[in-house]
Structures are given as C-alpha cells and as structure tokens.
Design a protein around this motif. Structure first.
Motif, PDB file in Angstrom:
ATOM      1  N   THR A   2       0.830  -1.193   0.000  1.00 33.33           N
ATOM      2  CA  THR A   2       0.000   0.000   0.000  1.00 33.33           C
ATOM      3  C   THR A   2       0.869   1.249   0.000  1.00 33.33           C
ATOM      4  O   THR A   2       1.832   1.356   0.744  1.00 33.33           O
ATOM      5  CB  THR A   2      -0.912   0.006   1.253  1.00 33.33           C
ATOM      6  OG1 THR A   2      -1.703  -1.176   1.249  1.00 33.33           O
ATOM      7  CG2 THR A   2      -1.812   1.209   1.259  1.00 33.33           C
ATOM      8  N   ARG A   3       0.497   2.200  -0.834  1.00 37.20           N
ATOM      9  CA  ARG A   3       1.201   3.481  -0.904  1.00 37.20           C
ATOM     10  C   ARG A   3       0.667   4.386   0.192  1.00 37.20           C
ATOM     11  O   ARG A   3      -0.532   4.461   0.427  1.00 37.20           O
ATOM     12  CB  ARG A   3       0.937   4.108  -2.278  1.00 37.20           C
ATOM     13  CG  ARG A   3       1.722   5.360  -2.564  1.00 37.20           C
ATOM     14  CD  ARG A   3       1.385   5.868  -3.960  1.00 37.20           C
ATOM     15  NE  ARG A   3       0.122   6.553  -3.981  1.00 37.20           N
ATOM     16  CZ  ARG A   3      -0.050   7.834  -3.637  1.00 37.20           C
ATOM     17  NH1 ARG A   3       0.968   8.561  -3.245  1.00 37.20           N
ATOM     18  NH2 ARG A   3      -1.235   8.392  -3.705  1.00 37.20           N
ATOM     19  N   THR A   4       1.563   5.076   0.894  1.00 34.62           N
ATOM     20  CA  THR A   4       1.126   6.001   1.933  1.00 34.62           C
ATOM     21  C   THR A   4       1.573   7.420   1.585  1.00 34.62           C
ATOM     22  O   THR A   4       2.521   7.619   0.832  1.00 34.62           O
ATOM     23  CB  THR A   4       1.671   5.611   3.322  1.00 34.62           C
ATOM     24  OG1 THR A   4       3.094   5.637   3.291  1.00 34.62           O
ATOM     25  CG2 THR A   4       1.178   4.231   3.740  1.00 34.62           C
ATOM     26  N   VAL A   5       0.865   8.379   2.150  1.00 34.63           N
ATOM     27  CA  VAL A   5       1.197   9.793   1.978  1.00 34.63           C
ATOM     28  C   VAL A   5       1.114  10.475   3.339  1.00 34.63           C
ATOM     29  O   VAL A   5       0.434   9.991   4.243  1.00 34.63           O
ATOM     30  CB  VAL A   5       0.228  10.504   0.997  1.00 34.63           C
ATOM     31  CG1 VAL A   5       0.340   9.932  -0.400  1.00 34.63           C
ATOM     32  CG2 VAL A   5      -1.211  10.457   1.478  1.00 34.63           C
ATOM     33  N   GLU A  15      -3.030   5.817   4.147  1.00 33.11           N
ATOM     34  CA  GLU A  15      -3.073   5.160   2.836  1.00 33.11           C
ATOM     35  C   GLU A  15      -3.411   6.168   1.752  1.00 33.11           C
ATOM     36  O   GLU A  15      -4.359   6.943   1.864  1.00 33.11           O
ATOM     37  CB  GLU A  15      -4.119   4.050   2.854  1.00 33.11           C
ATOM     38  CG  GLU A  15      -4.189   3.257   1.570  1.00 33.11           C
ATOM     39  CD  GLU A  15      -5.192   2.117   1.632  1.00 33.11           C
ATOM     40  OE1 GLU A  15      -5.654   1.712   0.546  1.00 33.11           O
ATOM     41  OE2 GLU A  15      -5.514   1.651   2.731  1.00 33.11           O
ATOM     42  N   GLY A  16      -2.610   6.142   0.678  1.00 35.13           N
ATOM     43  CA  GLY A  16      -2.810   7.075  -0.428  1.00 35.13           C
ATOM     44  C   GLY A  16      -3.831   6.574  -1.432  1.00 35.13           C
ATOM     45  O   GLY A  16      -4.308   5.437  -1.371  1.00 35.13           O
ATOM     46  N   ASP A  18      -5.095   5.441  -5.228  1.00 35.07           N
ATOM     47  CA  ASP A  18      -4.522   4.572  -6.254  1.00 35.07           C
ATOM     48  C   ASP A  18      -4.120   5.336  -7.510  1.00 35.07           C
ATOM     49  O   ASP A  18      -3.242   4.913  -8.252  1.00 35.07           O
ATOM     50  CB  ASP A  18      -5.504   3.455  -6.627  1.00 35.07           C
ATOM     51  CG  ASP A  18      -5.728   2.481  -5.494  1.00 35.07           C
ATOM     52  OD1 ASP A  18      -4.807   2.308  -4.658  1.00 35.07           O
ATOM     53  OD2 ASP A  18      -6.829   1.894  -5.430  1.00 35.07           O
ATOM     54  N   TYR A  31      -3.100  13.578  -5.430  1.00 34.68           N
ATOM     55  CA  TYR A  31      -2.530  12.235  -5.395  1.00 34.68           C
ATOM     56  C   TYR A  31      -1.311  12.172  -4.472  1.00 34.68           C
ATOM     57  O   TYR A  31      -1.142  11.221  -3.721  1.00 34.68           O
ATOM     58  CB  TYR A  31      -2.161  11.809  -6.811  1.00 34.68           C
ATOM     59  CG  TYR A  31      -1.475  10.472  -6.898  1.00 34.68           C
ATOM     60  CD1 TYR A  31      -2.204   9.289  -6.739  1.00 34.68           C
ATOM     61  CD2 TYR A  31      -0.104  10.379  -7.132  1.00 34.68           C
ATOM     62  CE1 TYR A  31      -1.574   8.051  -6.813  1.00 34.68           C
ATOM     63  CE2 TYR A  31       0.523   9.148  -7.216  1.00 34.68           C
ATOM     64  CZ  TYR A  31      -0.213   7.990  -7.055  1.00 34.68           C
ATOM     65  OH  TYR A  31       0.403   6.772  -7.120  1.00 34.68           O
ATOM     66  N   GLU A  32      -0.481  13.195  -4.518  1.00 33.19           N
ATOM     67  CA  GLU A  32       0.760  13.201  -3.743  1.00 33.19           C
ATOM     68  C   GLU A  32       0.572  13.581  -2.280  1.00 33.19           C
ATOM     69  O   GLU A  32       1.410  13.239  -1.447  1.00 33.19           O
ATOM     70  CB  GLU A  32       1.763  14.163  -4.389  1.00 33.19           C
ATOM     71  CG  GLU A  32       2.234  13.698  -5.753  1.00 33.19           C
ATOM     72  CD  GLU A  32       3.049  14.736  -6.493  1.00 33.19           C
ATOM     73  OE1 GLU A  32       3.257  15.864  -5.979  1.00 33.19           O
ATOM     74  OE2 GLU A  32       3.484  14.421  -7.623  1.00 33.19           O
ATOM     75  N   SER A  35      -4.817  11.633   1.471  1.00 34.24           N
ATOM     76  CA  SER A  35      -5.078  10.204   1.679  1.00 34.24           C
ATOM     77  C   SER A  35      -6.433   9.799   1.094  1.00 34.24           C
ATOM     78  O   SER A  35      -7.292  10.643   0.824  1.00 34.24           O
ATOM     79  CB  SER A  35      -5.077   9.893   3.179  1.00 34.24           C
ATOM     80  OG  SER A  35      -6.186  10.512   3.807  1.00 34.24           O
TER      81      SER A  35
END
Length: 94
Positions: A2-5, A15-16, A18, A31-32, A35
């Motif tokens: 999972t991508r986080t920000v 969690e960021g 998709d 996006y950057e 969440s």
C-alpha cells in the motif's frame, strides 16, 4: 504494498489514493498529498456543496466553484472549504 502519503487533511501518514482523482496539476497534487480517507471525506462534502448550491458538473462555472471548495477543504487555501453556516459534521473538518 500500500502506498502512503503524509496527508495534509489528516495531519498524519495514511493510505494514499490509487490514482489522481482529478485532472491536471491539481489532481497530481491531490494524489501526492491527500489520503484515500480524506478524499472520501471530500466526496461527502462535495455532495453537500453540489446540492446546496444546485451546481451542475457539466457547467464550467460550477466546476470552478467546486475546485475553490476543494482547495479550501484539502489544502486550506482560499476563502472556501468550510461547512456552510448551520451545518455540522460528526468527523473531519468543520
């Protein structure tokens, strides 16, 4: 994985998304920095904004107003983003 920000709305890592949820530079910025949880909070607010202001997502002036609210809610920029007078929410921003 999972991508986080570091979410600007929540003030913590989360969690960021998709993919960019909006076109252009603003979408990339979201996006950057926003969440998935905060984006879902925004979508709930958006529904209220569209209904209260009787906006049309096919109208360029309505889209511009939506973007102003979005910048206020997600990044605390500009003069919009808060709840309309008399509205309350159980979580998220007021």
């Amino acid at each position: 994985m999972t991508r986080t920000v570091q979410c600007k709305v929540l003030g913590r890592e989360a969690e960021g998304l998709d993919e960019a949820p909006w076109p252009g530079e603003l979408g990339q910025r979201i996006y950057e920095n926003i969440s998935a949880e905060a984006w879902n909070d925004w979508l709930q607010r958006l529904q209220m904004i569209v209904n209260e202001n009787q906006l049309s997502t096919a109208d360029p002036e309505s889209i511009a107003l939506i973007e102003r609210h979005m910048l206020g809610f997600l990044f605390e920029e500009g003069d919009l983003g808060g709840l309309p007078a008399g509205f309350r929410t159980g979580r998220g921003k007021k």
